[in-house]
Design a protein around this motif. Sequence first.
Motif, PDB file in Angstrom:
ATOM      1  N   GLY A 172      -4.358  -9.765  -5.111  1.00  0.00           N
ATOM      2  CA  GLY A 172      -3.189  -9.184  -4.459  1.00  0.00           C
ATOM      3  C   GLY A 172      -2.663 -10.050  -3.324  1.00  0.00           C
ATOM      4  O   GLY A 172      -1.569 -10.627  -3.392  1.00  0.00           O
ATOM      5  N   LEU A 193      -3.229   2.916  -5.522  1.00  0.00           N
ATOM      6  CA  LEU A 193      -2.878   1.574  -5.989  1.00  0.00           C
ATOM      7  C   LEU A 193      -2.054   0.829  -4.967  1.00  0.00           C
ATOM      8  O   LEU A 193      -1.114   1.365  -4.393  1.00  0.00           O
ATOM      9  CB  LEU A 193      -2.059   1.671  -7.287  1.00  0.00           C
ATOM     10  N   LYS A 194      -2.404  -0.414  -4.765  1.00  0.00           N
ATOM     11  CA  LYS A 194      -1.610  -1.291  -3.903  1.00  0.00           C
ATOM     12  C   LYS A 194      -0.985  -2.320  -4.830  1.00  0.00           C
ATOM     13  O   LYS A 194      -1.679  -3.055  -5.505  1.00  0.00           O
ATOM     14  CB  LYS A 194      -2.540  -1.959  -2.884  1.00  0.00           C
ATOM     15  N   ILE A 195       0.337  -2.347  -4.851  1.00  0.00           N
ATOM     16  CA  ILE A 195       1.045  -3.232  -5.781  1.00  0.00           C
ATOM     17  C   ILE A 195       1.623  -4.411  -5.022  1.00  0.00           C
ATOM     18  O   ILE A 195       2.297  -4.218  -4.007  1.00  0.00           O
ATOM     19  CB  ILE A 195       2.203  -2.477  -6.460  1.00  0.00           C
ATOM     20  N   ILE A 196       1.380  -5.597  -5.508  1.00  0.00           N
ATOM     21  CA  ILE A 196       2.022  -6.788  -4.931  1.00  0.00           C
ATOM     22  C   ILE A 196       2.720  -7.493  -6.080  1.00  0.00           C
ATOM     23  O   ILE A 196       2.100  -7.752  -7.113  1.00  0.00           O
ATOM     24  CB  ILE A 196       0.984  -7.740  -4.303  1.00  0.00           C
ATOM     25  N   THR A 197       4.008  -7.754  -5.921  1.00  0.00           N
ATOM     26  CA  THR A 197       4.715  -8.456  -6.991  1.00  0.00           C
ATOM     27  C   THR A 197       5.202  -9.802  -6.496  1.00  0.00           C
ATOM     28  O   THR A 197       5.460 -10.001  -5.311  1.00  0.00           O
ATOM     29  CB  THR A 197       5.944  -7.676  -7.469  1.00  0.00           C
ATOM     30  N   GLU A 226       0.813  -1.209   0.000  1.00  0.00           N
ATOM     31  CA  GLU A 226       0.000   0.000   0.000  1.00  0.00           C
ATOM     32  C   GLU A 226       0.851   1.265   0.000  1.00  0.00           C
ATOM     33  O   GLU A 226       0.333   2.360  -0.175  1.00  0.00           O
ATOM     34  CB  GLU A 226      -0.899   0.025   1.236  1.00  0.00           C
TER      35      GLU A 226
END
Lengths: 398, 364
Positions: free
Chosen positions: A233, A194-198, A178
């Motif tokens: 996510g 935007l919440k980015i999970i890689t 987050e």
Amino acid sequence: KHTTIMMATLTKAFKPILGRQLGNTAKLFPGLSCTCNTPTECLFIVYLQPPPAKYGGRHTVTLIPGDGIGPELLNHVRELFRFSCVPVDFEVVHVNSASTSEDDINNAIMAIRRNGVALKGNVETNHTMPPNHKSRNNLLRTSLDLYANMMHCQSLPGVQTRHKNIDIIIIRENTEGEYSNLEHESVSGVVESLKIITRNNSLRIADYAFRLARDKGRRRVTAVHKANIMKLGDGLFLQCCKEVASGYPDIEFDSMIVDNTTMQLVSKPHQFDVMVMPNLYGNVVSNVCAGLVGGPGLVPGANYGRDYAVFETATRNTGKSIANRNIANPTAMLLASCLMLDHLKLHDYANMIRGAILTTMNETRLHTVDIGGQGTTSEVVQSIMRIIQSGGPLTTEI
Amino acid sequence: MILRIIKILKVLGIGYRIFCYLTHTFLSIQTVTLIPGDGIGPEISTAVMKIFEAAKAPIQWEERNVTAIKGPGGRWMIPPEAKESMNKNKIGLKGPLKTPIAAGHPSMNLLLRKTFDLYANVRPCVSIEGYKTPYTDVDLVTIRENTEGEYSGIEHLIVDGVVQSIKLITEEASRRIAEYAFEYARNNQRTSVTAVHKANIMRMSDGLFLRKCREVAENYKDVKFTEMYLDTVCLNMVQDPSHFDVLVMPNLYGDILSDLCAGLIGGLGVTPSGNIGANGVAIFESVHGTAPDIAGKDLANPTALLLSAVMMLRHMGLHGYAKKIETACFDTIRDEKVLTKDLGGNAKCSEFTADICRRVQDMD
């Protein structure tokens, strides 16, 4: 082909000299095409871990005072180190939280790249500033890729809390989630964040968690998530944790939803051992655990990256309301400096200071205001120094 | 002949309706939609109905079941009788609903939320004397925005291995929840409202939420308004919960904090909860699970549903009955003689209910 063979020969030649450092971190890239002709030029292609900033037996560590109680507590750390003759020199870099230019924080980042290790106070973020003014602490963490935040919550024997004998390690992903700072207002009155999970970062943090659990002899790792709602996510995060768990059959793995986790933490905290989670949940859970063991003044935190390590208090409070009043609890910052000494492999000094801190904690008379006592910061530090002096090793005068 | 019979029946039917209307207006009996739910739902609903009867509360129950059915256009919806009943009565009491894992339809709670636009989830957390937890002085209310925020359900797979979830904050929803929070504080004599946020990191989204809260606070000068970071709230909540009064926050923080507060007072088995919707609809519910392992065995604890029903009475303005039933319930728990298994005793649900009924009747 010529280059690759050259590089292979070079690695073999340098391996005995540079030892383990080169063996682990030198990356040979097959198929790399470069037009270097001399062996010296080729040397720069081989990636080396930066050597420690250690000259003449003394380490250099970057010190970022920050705001609020940061400067006074870090002064106490410096005083204590000088008193105990710890072979660490501090390079002080100031970061002005009020300025809008990013020069200060970039200087600090460069200093940390130079020295490899840092001890910092929290740099305040004024949230009424416009969105392009990013949080300085966050910038530091993402630029240096300090992907793992580790916090060891242990009940200290002398401190009165509602729950006793808590021993939880919390590992929190520190760079994405987050806290990606990607927000936009597509339509007036509607904001999207935007919440980015890689996959890469999730695998990396899960691997860190399991390796740490194995090194410290822990039995169970719990992943905290909200995959029932954020299916893609947190689902990806959970899947990565499961994948890594299959490579560590000796360690038990389970998962728990974040709201249930907080509920369990306040009623039955002893069921948790090591916990791993994405960024925001890590914020919540680490603050809950810090509260359980006695407050923000007692728990140190460490941010580890591949090449750098930054140490600070676990809950990252600025403490503006108690700044410069000599009532702040120095324990968290002092324990963080002990973690730093451990990282620099100065274990004797670390254990000596840690022992003195814990002995001081047992004296209720010396407890600061936040843990229910009346003592001042300087009294606590003086007591620690006295204990170190009575312990025997060489010290300067108090 | 047949026509005459039909005419008589019609007159009787209309007569019945007039009779109901008269009783409703003069005896002010209000009808409430009751959704028993699954698992232990039916038993605890029966318990609550018995206690209300013993207290002679002016409530008439209309039982409805909610299961997901596929409506026209392929959208999942709740049965039209349930929807009609709720829209007519405006007040509902709901037991736990199960969500089968691979059912193909979204959870029942989500469906209800969407159908009635339940935008506010209210959870008052008060320490229960007699049910010991390490925290004894809790008295706070968490008000959580229930429609948007992190639970918008908008997620994308950008490239293989990178996922983005979208957190949506809108001006309208933030203003609505802030207004509800201040109204609630005013109506229930609460002194302060605290907005919980993380605007240092999520500058625009939580910044918008905060701005709306500040704007609404201008119209409610009698209620104190403060702002606090989420991590500070968690830290202080665990050390000293008595500092907090009413907390208002977006969806995810609300989810975590409301469960945290429930944990402080003893768990979901004793926590009431209410969902307020647009158009005056309000559904009060117990937030625990369906507990299929003890369903039908008379072992369930009806406290959560009972306290939610008490919250419902307060919402309807029937404070006298609410106080009576709540006192009876707390007295039973404080006495520690007849407690269900999860509260530490080994009485049956019916015994627990009977004890509360007895106390209620003694109070008259």
